[in-house]
Design a protein around this motif. Structure first.
Motif, short mmCIF file in Angstrom:
data_model
loop_
_atom_site.label_atom_id
_atom_site.label_comp_id
_atom_site.label_asym_id
_atom_site.label_seq_id
_atom_site.Cartn_x
_atom_site.Cartn_y
_atom_site.Cartn_z
N TYR A 129 -4.33 2.21 -3.54
CA TYR A 129 -4.52 1.19 -2.52
C TYR A 129 -3.77 1.61 -1.26
O TYR A 129 -2.58 1.94 -1.32
N ILE A 130 -4.47 1.60 -0.12
CA ILE A 130 -3.88 2.06 1.14
C ILE A 130 -4.19 1.06 2.25
O ILE A 130 -5.06 0.20 2.11
N ASN A 131 -3.50 1.20 3.36
CA ASN A 131 -3.88 0.50 4.58
C ASN A 131 -5.06 1.22 5.21
O ASN A 131 -5.07 2.46 5.30
N GLU A 132 -6.06 0.46 5.65
CA GLU A 132 -7.26 1.07 6.22
C GLU A 132 -6.94 1.97 7.40
O GLU A 132 -7.57 3.03 7.58
N ASP A 133 -5.94 1.60 8.19
CA ASP A 133 -5.62 2.42 9.37
C ASP A 133 -4.92 3.73 9.02
O ASP A 133 -4.64 4.55 9.90
N LYS A 134 -4.63 3.93 7.71
CA LYS A 134 -4.01 5.19 7.25
C LYS A 134 -5.02 6.10 6.54
O LYS A 134 -4.66 7.14 6.02
N PRO A 147 0.83 -1.21 0.00
CA PRO A 147 0.00 0.00 0.00
C PRO A 147 0.86 1.25 0.00
O PRO A 147 2.02 1.23 0.42
N ILE A 148 0.29 2.34 -0.50
CA ILE A 148 1.01 3.61 -0.53
C ILE A 148 0.85 4.31 0.82
O ILE A 148 -0.26 4.45 1.33
N LYS A 149 1.97 4.74 1.38
CA LYS A 149 1.96 5.37 2.70
C LYS A 149 1.79 6.89 2.57
O LYS A 149 2.37 7.50 1.68
N PRO A 150 1.01 7.48 3.45
CA PRO A 150 0.84 8.94 3.40
C PRO A 150 2.04 9.65 4.02
O PRO A 150 2.80 9.07 4.80
N GLY A 151 2.19 10.90 3.66
CA GLY A 151 3.21 11.75 4.27
C GLY A 151 2.57 13.07 4.66
O GLY A 151 1.37 13.27 4.47
N LEU A 152 3.35 13.98 5.21
CA LEU A 152 2.85 15.29 5.57
C LEU A 152 2.93 16.22 4.37
O LEU A 152 4.00 16.37 3.77
N GLN A 198 -6.92 -4.71 -2.14
CA GLN A 198 -5.97 -4.73 -3.24
C GLN A 198 -6.53 -5.40 -4.49
O GLN A 198 -5.92 -5.30 -5.56
N ASN A 199 -7.67 -6.06 -4.41
CA ASN A 199 -8.24 -6.73 -5.57
C ASN A 199 -8.73 -5.75 -6.63
O ASN A 199 -9.09 -6.16 -7.75
N TYR A 200 -8.76 -4.47 -6.32
CA TYR A 200 -9.10 -3.45 -7.32
C TYR A 200 -7.88 -3.04 -8.15
O TYR A 200 -8.00 -2.24 -9.07
N PHE A 201 -6.71 -3.60 -7.81
CA PHE A 201 -5.47 -3.16 -8.44
C PHE A 201 -4.72 -4.34 -9.06
O PHE A 201 -5.05 -5.50 -8.81
N CYS A 202 -3.73 -4.00 -9.89
CA CYS A 202 -2.97 -5.04 -10.57
C CYS A 202 -1.64 -5.29 -9.87
O CYS A 202 -1.59 -5.93 -8.83
N ASN A 203 -0.57 -4.74 -10.39
CA ASN A 203 0.76 -5.05 -9.87
C ASN A 203 1.32 -4.00 -8.92
O ASN A 203 2.29 -4.25 -8.22
N TYR A 204 0.69 -2.81 -8.91
CA TYR A 204 1.12 -1.76 -8.00
C TYR A 204 -0.09 -1.07 -7.40
O TYR A 204 -1.19 -1.15 -7.95
N ALA A 205 0.13 -0.36 -6.31
CA ALA A 205 -0.97 0.25 -5.57
C ALA A 205 -1.59 1.44 -6.28
O ALA A 205 -2.58 2.00 -5.82
N HIS A 206 -1.01 1.87 -7.41
CA HIS A 206 -1.60 2.97 -8.19
C HIS A 206 -1.94 2.52 -9.62
O HIS A 206 -2.17 3.36 -10.48
N HIS A 207 -1.98 1.20 -9.85
CA HIS A 207 -2.35 0.64 -11.15
C HIS A 207 -3.68 -0.10 -11.01
O HIS A 207 -3.70 -1.29 -10.66
N PRO A 208 -4.81 0.55 -11.24
CA PRO A 208 -6.11 -0.12 -11.08
C PRO A 208 -6.32 -1.22 -12.12
O PRO A 208 -5.71 -1.20 -13.19
#
Length: 291
Positions: free
Chosen positions: A221-226, A183-188, A259-269
């Protein structure tokens, strides 16, 4: 005879060293080259809308079912947005394309954080390291070994995935559901970094003679807790765009924890999500009519 034999052996050894060590990006970056080459099919033309950006736009936006004022909508995005934006901007200039409006979808919009570099310095348009030495960074022997290794597998992670149509859209989804996606992690959100990023928008307008650039936040795609952290980041980005008179577009559901909405990366639907978000963009947001 002995001298001739030594000469031919020496030539053979030199040739072998070159084959093993001399890399050429054709072997390693075929998909990038195909996406770039396809852009030239649309050169010297005018459009009402064009899509520019990186792989999130190539995977996530399909323009082929939509028209604006009887004009096709081209997708000029390429993998990683050319890695260095200047390289990509020069490529777009060479196309000599005009467009009234631009949809700009870049992975970089997800990482407008203080300590993140927006460009991968030292890479060319295809992602190969710019190497002034004789021995290149990507070696032919490594490519050959990689192909052999993939052939021996029961599946390929992304087999021949870049099949691009005449409008620059990618249609050959082959998602590996067995692969765990990070998953893609958020930043500030950092306003100085955002100011650095939006300089691209001014340049894109001048390249295409466009009156408007729509900045798109790609579904990820992200972690739900983020989710809450991502919500704060998006809110900061939205306020920044309003402050700077930038048209900001985000789909009804930009954050996915499945993640089932994505292919090989978290920003490739995957294909189903691609069609959904393309409809939202072109029909609901831009009010374009189907063919």
């Amino acid at each position: 005879m002995a001298q001739d034999k030594k000469f031919y052996i020496a030539i053979l050894l030199i040739a072998l060293i070159v084959v093993i060590n001399y890399g050429y990006r054709n072997f390693y970056y075929n998909q990038n080259r195909l996406a770039v080459r396809n852009n030239y099919v649309m050169a010297n033309k005018s459009f009402d809308y064009i899509v520019v950006g990186g792989s999130n736009a190539k995977w996530g936006i399909d323009t082929s079912d939509y028209k604006s004022a009887n004009s096709d909508i081209a997708n000029l995005s390429i993998p990683s947005g050319g890695f260095v934006f200047k390289n990509y901007a020069d490529h777009l200039k060479d196309l000599n394309i005009k467009s009234k409006s631009i949809v700009y979808s870049s992975y970089d919009i997800l990482q407008l954080n203080k300590n993140v570099s927006l460009d991968e310095v030292g890479l060319d348009l295809y992602g190969a390291k710019i190497n002034r030495h004789f021995f290149a960074s990507h070696r032919l022997i490594n490519s050959i070994l990689k192909n052999i290794k993939n052939t021996l597998k029961t599946y390929n992670l992304i087999p021949d995935y870049y099949q691009v149509d005449k409008l620059g859209n990618f249609h050959n989804f082959n998602c590996n559901i067995n692969k765990q996606i990070d998953p893609i992690k958020p930043g500030l959100f950092n306003e100085d970094k955002a100011n650095e990023f939006i300089q691209r928008i001014t340049l894109l307008k001048s390249i295409f003679g466009a009156s408007d650039v729509i900045l798109r936040f790609p579904p990820i795609y992200i972690n739900e807790d983020k989710r809450e952290e991502w919500g704060l980041y998006i809110d900061s980005l939205r306020k920044f765009c309003i402050k700077n008179n930038i048209h900001f577009y985000i789909s009804a559901k930009p954050l996915y924890s499945d993640q089932n909405y994505f292919c090989n990366y978290a920003h490739h639907p995957n294909e189903k999500l691609q069609q959904k978000i393309s409809d939202e963009l072109f029909v609901d947001y831009l009010h374009l009519k189907l063919k």
